[in-house]
Structures are given as structure tokens and as C-alpha cells.
Design a protein around this motif. Structure first.
Motif, PDB file in Angstrom:
ATOM      1  N   PRO A  86       0.820  -1.203   0.000  1.00 49.99           N
ATOM      2  CA  PRO A  86       0.000   0.000   0.000  1.00 49.99           C
ATOM      3  C   PRO A  86       0.853   1.253   0.000  1.00 49.99           C
ATOM      4  O   PRO A  86       1.975   1.269   0.511  1.00 49.99           O
ATOM      5  N   SER A 144      -6.325   5.503   2.986  1.00 47.06           N
ATOM      6  CA  SER A 144      -5.055   5.350   2.269  1.00 47.06           C
ATOM      7  C   SER A 144      -3.874   5.677   3.165  1.00 47.06           C
ATOM      8  O   SER A 144      -2.730   5.673   2.707  1.00 47.06           O
ATOM      9  N   ASP A 158      -5.819  -4.787   2.958  1.00 41.68           N
ATOM     10  CA  ASP A 158      -6.053  -4.369   1.569  1.00 41.68           C
ATOM     11  C   ASP A 158      -7.515  -4.017   1.287  1.00 41.68           C
ATOM     12  O   ASP A 158      -7.807  -3.089   0.522  1.00 41.68           O
ATOM     13  N   ASN A 159      -8.458  -4.726   1.916  1.00 42.47           N
ATOM     14  CA  ASN A 159      -9.867  -4.450   1.601  1.00 42.47           C
ATOM     15  C   ASN A 159     -10.372  -3.139   2.186  1.00 42.47           C
ATOM     16  O   ASN A 159     -11.469  -2.691   1.831  1.00 42.47           O
ATOM     17  N   ARG A 177      -8.740  -0.369   1.703  1.00 40.81           N
ATOM     18  CA  ARG A 177      -8.083   0.620   0.863  1.00 40.81           C
ATOM     19  C   ARG A 177      -8.684   0.623  -0.540  1.00 40.81           C
ATOM     20  O   ARG A 177      -9.200  -0.400  -0.990  1.00 40.81           O
ATOM     21  N   PHE A 230      -9.060  -0.960  -5.690  1.00 39.22           N
ATOM     22  CA  PHE A 230      -8.518  -2.017  -4.822  1.00 39.22           C
ATOM     23  C   PHE A 230      -7.302  -2.689  -5.462  1.00 39.22           C
ATOM     24  O   PHE A 230      -7.282  -2.976  -6.655  1.00 39.22           O
ATOM     25  N   PRO A 261      -4.763  -6.048  -4.324  1.00 41.80           N
ATOM     26  CA  PRO A 261      -4.494  -7.068  -3.313  1.00 41.80           C
ATOM     27  C   PRO A 261      -3.102  -6.936  -2.735  1.00 41.80           C
ATOM     28  O   PRO A 261      -2.141  -6.672  -3.459  1.00 41.80           O
ATOM     29  N   PHE A 262      -2.984  -7.114  -1.418  1.00 40.90           N
ATOM     30  CA  PHE A 262      -1.687  -7.066  -0.745  1.00 40.90           C
ATOM     31  C   PHE A 262      -1.843  -7.621   0.666  1.00 40.90           C
ATOM     32  O   PHE A 262      -2.807  -7.300   1.342  1.00 40.90           O
ATOM     33  N   ARG A 266      -3.275 -12.518  -2.509  1.00 38.59           N
ATOM     34  CA  ARG A 266      -4.629 -12.402  -3.053  1.00 38.59           C
ATOM     35  C   ARG A 266      -5.666 -13.117  -2.198  1.00 38.59           C
ATOM     36  O   ARG A 266      -6.839 -12.740  -2.182  1.00 38.59           O
ATOM     37  N   SER A 311      -8.342 -11.267   0.847  1.00 41.20           N
ATOM     38  CA  SER A 311      -9.658 -10.677   0.601  1.00 41.20           C
ATOM     39  C   SER A 311     -10.241 -11.083  -0.735  1.00 41.20           C
ATOM     40  O   SER A 311     -11.419 -11.420  -0.830  1.00 41.20           O
ATOM     41  N   GLU A 312      -9.421 -11.038  -1.777  1.00 37.67           N
ATOM     42  CA  GLU A 312      -9.928 -11.065  -3.145  1.00 37.67           C
ATOM     43  C   GLU A 312     -10.777 -12.290  -3.444  1.00 37.67           C
ATOM     44  O   GLU A 312     -11.805 -12.193  -4.128  1.00 37.67           O
TER      45      GLU A 312
END
Length: 459
Positions: free
Chosen positions: A19, A214, A221-222, A224, A402, A404-405, A408, A411-412
Motif C-alpha cells: 500500500p 489510504s 487491503d480491503n 483501501r 482495490f 491485493p496485498f 490475493r 480478501s480477493e
């Protein structure tokens, strides 16, 4: 929230980008970050120790529900994730126990199958987790914080502290599901101070606000990136729906009237012959519940707990209302209309204290509706953080932009209509894993989680 798998690429070639947060003049001092990370890791381990040493080895290795792992699996999984991310991923160290990686991969083995695996015995799991922690603290003390994505703002260490606290909450759910005498104790939460006088609902003015973040250094990640949302004005319950209010729904035939239920929810009610929230039963004309090994009368003024999304949605329909959207919930919790900005928490930007919210397993139950006046938002809504996870009407979906970090699978893979979003945390959530932007998600049938809700209506 789902279990977390281990990293595939970690921070090497092919790793996902991190991020964009808190590097440069506004970044916290490295030693401040290091101290914060140490505190978060030690706090999590103290809780893990309490949850695993309050029962004997037989209880640790037993599966108390097919919905949950044996407690000893969670313990070793915590250590294994810490080894994967902090020792191997950040520290570049050789694997300590590579042969157990597969045993503690949450995606490879569903919870119901984990008791049949050759898991580490309790003493071995404790020893392994302790050795990993000692080495991880050494990595934290000697690694420059910055540059690589996992090291920006000590992100990897904050992620692991959050991961452990999330599994501590999972283990507390297992404690609630186990039979037998109480193994945990805690003081009672504070009472409500003005429950008889505060309004039943508050008006949240319409207009745009900033949703997500941010800049929060340990946001996942989800959460952001930060983005603008325009939310029409709406009314929101001042506090979560109480057991007393939910009991009125039951006694008015709520579980026998198909018209209140989504089709899948009604099928669930019929298949499992549901008549009340999980752990409730009626005896001699009185509603009782089992809570961590103790049977007690259902308290009328306490937020209702252990209800599925379908039950929350049915109650809202019966009451002539609806569940709030995720954006509505976050606006009510974070937006300060006077300054036209989004706060970190309903009360401001400062970290939670015991005066603000019921967090961290400090108490083993929600506080009565109307408690924690210092934690209320500018709109006047209270108990938005802590006490109970609150179901929203929203599916779990990515924010615009979005990325992913750091992997994946966090969240993804869960995005879509199959999972509903919960917000706000519960008494079982630690502050490190709970903030105004934090997003939880689960299947709409889930009842064993510490879930409640509040309702809304259009203005």
C-alpha cells in the motif's frame, strides 16, 4: 472472517505491491513503530496464552464443533504464520519446520477435517510458537523499517499481530461452543448511563464523505483506498438491537412468519427448526442462554448476539426498517460534518480506551445499550465500535482502485454476493484489529460468531 493462508511469494520476486502509506515526512519514527509492533505482538500472545492454558490438553485437542478447529490447531497455525511472514518473509531465515506448513494451511484443510491431521501436540505447539516469537522479536529489533512493501510502517508485524488477535477471537468462539464448566472469567461491563433518555434513532445527514483509508499504516487491503461516497440522509438506531427488542420479534411469531424472511433464510429456519438466537432456550416460561459455560437469563437491555444475517434481515423487515448499507454504517461511525472529514474512530482519532468501547475480551459479554457515552459519534450513535459485530446489507466487494496485498487470498477470493459485511467489532476483538475502516465478512448463515446488528430507515 476466514482463516488466513500462508504467503506464496512473500516479499521476494513476484510479490504483490504494498500500500502507498506513511512514507516520507508524515511517517512515524521507526522506533515508535517498533515499540508499537512489540506491544501489539506481546498483547496478542498474552491473550493466546490465556485462551490455551485455561483448559487441559484434552480440551485443546478436541473438536468442540465441526465449524471450528481444535484449539491446538489455532495455536500452531499462529506460530506457523508468524514464521512464514516474519522469519522467512522479512528476515530471510531458513525454515524451522517446513514439514508442517501444509498442516496449518487454512485453504488446504477445512476446519472439520483438521482433527484428523497429525497436528503438533499441545506442548510441542507451545514450544514452537514461543521459539518463533523469540526469533521474530529479534527480526523486529534488527530490521530497518521501510523500503520493501512488507516493512513500510512495520506493516508485516502489524499484520501478524492482527492475525493472532483474529485467531484469538476464533478461539474465544470455540470456548463459547465447548460444553462443560466455565474456563474463562472477566468483570462485568459498565452499565448504561442514560438509556432511558437517549433517542432511539439518530439522523445522519446526507452528502459525500470519505470512505476507507489510504493512510492508516496497518489497514488491510480491503480497507483501501480512501474514496468519496455520496450517501443520502438516513436514520440509524442509536444502539444495537437489544435482546428485549429481539424477543418481541420472537413472541410475535417472527420465526413462523415466512413473509419476513429472505427465501434462503426461511429455508434455513425450516431445515434447522430455528426459534431463537443460537444458545437461547426457553425454560419454565423464561428465556435462558448459555454463555461461556454459564446458563443465565437473557438480559433484556444487552445487544442481541449470535444471530445470522438472515435473522437480522428478518427482524429489520418485521420492524418496518432495514439493515444499513456498509457505506451508511461507516458514515455514521466516522464522518464529522463540522470539519467535513472522516475520523479514525467515532470519538476521534485517538486509540480506543476502556471509556470508549468494549474491546479486547476485557469483558465476556456486550455492554448494555447506552453504555460508553464517550465513544459516540458526531451523529449521536453509540457502541459502533466493540460489543457486537454488526451485520450490514452489503455484499463484500472491493473498493474502487482495490489492489491485493500482500497476498490475493486474504480478501480477493471472498469478494462477491456470497459473503455479507460486518462492521464495528465485538467485545472479542482487540483494538489492533478494529477501527472505523475495518471490514469483516462472513456467510449469511453464520450464527456462532459474535454478531448482532442495528437497523436503519430512509430519511
Amino acid at each position: 472472517m476466514t482463516d488466513s493462508p500462508g504467503p506464496d511469494t512473500q516479499d521476494g520476486p513476484g510479490a504483490l505491491e504494498g500500500p502507498d502509506a506513511l512514507e516520507g515526512p508524515d511517517a512515524p519514527d521507526a522506533e515508535v513503530l517498533r515499540e508499537r509492533a512489540v506491544t501489539a505482538l506481546l498483547t496478542a500472545r498474552e491473550r493466546t496464552t490465556l485462551l490455551t492454558e485455561s483448559v487441559d490438553d484434552h480440551e485443546l485437542t478436541a473438536q468442540h464443533s465441526p465449524l471450528m478447529s481444535p484449539l491446538v490447531w489455532d495455536l500452531a497455525h499462529i506460530g506457523n504464520q508468524e514464521e512464514l511472514w516474519l522469519l522467512r518473509g522479512v528476515g530471510g531465515r531458513e525454515a524451522m519446520r517446513p514439514e508442517i506448513d501444509g498442516l496449518y494451511d487454512a485453504f488446504e484443510h477445512p476446519r472439520a477435517a483438521r482433527p484428523s491431521l497429525p497436528l503438533l501436540a499441545p506442548a510441542e505447539a507451545r514450544s514452537y510458537a514461543a521459539e518463533v516469537r523469540g526469533r521474530a522479536l529479534d527480526v523486529l529489533g534488527t530490521t530497518p523499517l521501510g523500503g520493501r512493501p512488507l516493512l513500510r510502517s512495520a506493516f508485516a508485524f502489524g499484520m501478524i499481530a492482527q492475525h493472532e488477535q483474529q485467531h484469538d477471537e476464533t478461539m474465544l468462539i470455540t470456548h463459547q461452543l465447548r460444553s462443560g464448566p466455565a474456563a474463562l472469567t472477566a468483570p462485568e461491563p459498565p452499565r448504561a448511563v442514560d438509556a432511558a433518555t437517549f433517542a432511539a434513532e439518530v439522523l445522519v445527514p446526507g452528502g459525500p464523505f470519505t470512505m476507507g483509508t489510504s493512510t492508516e499504516p496497518w489497514a488491510l487491503d480491503n480497507e483501501r483506498p480512501a474514496h468519496r461516497r455520496d450517501v443520502p440522509a438516513f436514520f440509524l438506531d442509536t444502539a444495537p438491537v437489544t435482546c428485549g427488542a429481539y424477543r418481541a420479534f420472537i413472541e410475535d411469531g417472527g420465526y413462523t412468519e415466512r413473509r419476513w424472511w429472505a427465501p434462503e433464510g426461511w429455508a434455513m429456519v425450516r431445515e434447522h427448526e430455528l426459534t431463537a438466537p443460537l444458545f437461547w432456550h426457553r425454560d419454565a416460561g423464561q428465556w435462558l442462554r448459555r454463555r461461556f459455560g454459564v446458563t443465565e437469563p437473557v438480559p433484556a437491555d444487552e445487544p442481541v448476539l449470535h444471530v445470522s444475517w438472515y435473522e437480522a434481515d428478518a427482524y429489520a423487515r418485521w420492524a418496518g426498517r432495514r439493515l444499513p448499507t456498509e457505506a451508511e454504517w461507516e458514515k455514521a461511525a466516522r464522518h464529522d460534518p463540522a470539519a467535513d472529514r472522516s475520523r479514525r474512530y467515532p470519538w476521534g482519532d485517538g486509540d480506543p480506551t476502556p471509556d470508549h468501547a468494549n474491546l479486547g475480551q476485557r469483558h465476556l459479554r456486550p455492554a448494555p445499550a447506552g453504555a460508553y457515552p464517550a465513544g459516540r459519534s458526531p451523529s449521536g450513535a453509540g457502541q459502533l465500535i466493540g460489543d457486537v459485530w454488526e451485520w450490514t446489507s452489503s455484499d463484500f466487494l472491493p473498493y474502487p482502485g482495490f489492489a491485493p496485498f500482500p497476498y490475493r487470498e486474504y480478501s480477493e477470493v471472498f469478494f462477491g454476493p456470497g459473503h455479507k459485511v460486518l462492521r464495528g467489532g465485538s467485545f472479542a476483538v482487540d483494538a489492533v484489529a478494529c477501527r472505523g475502516t475495518f471490514r469483516n465478512w462472513d456467510l449469511p448463515v453464520r450464527r456462532q460468531i459474535f454478531s448482532g446488528f442495528r437497523t436503519a430507515r430512509d430519511a
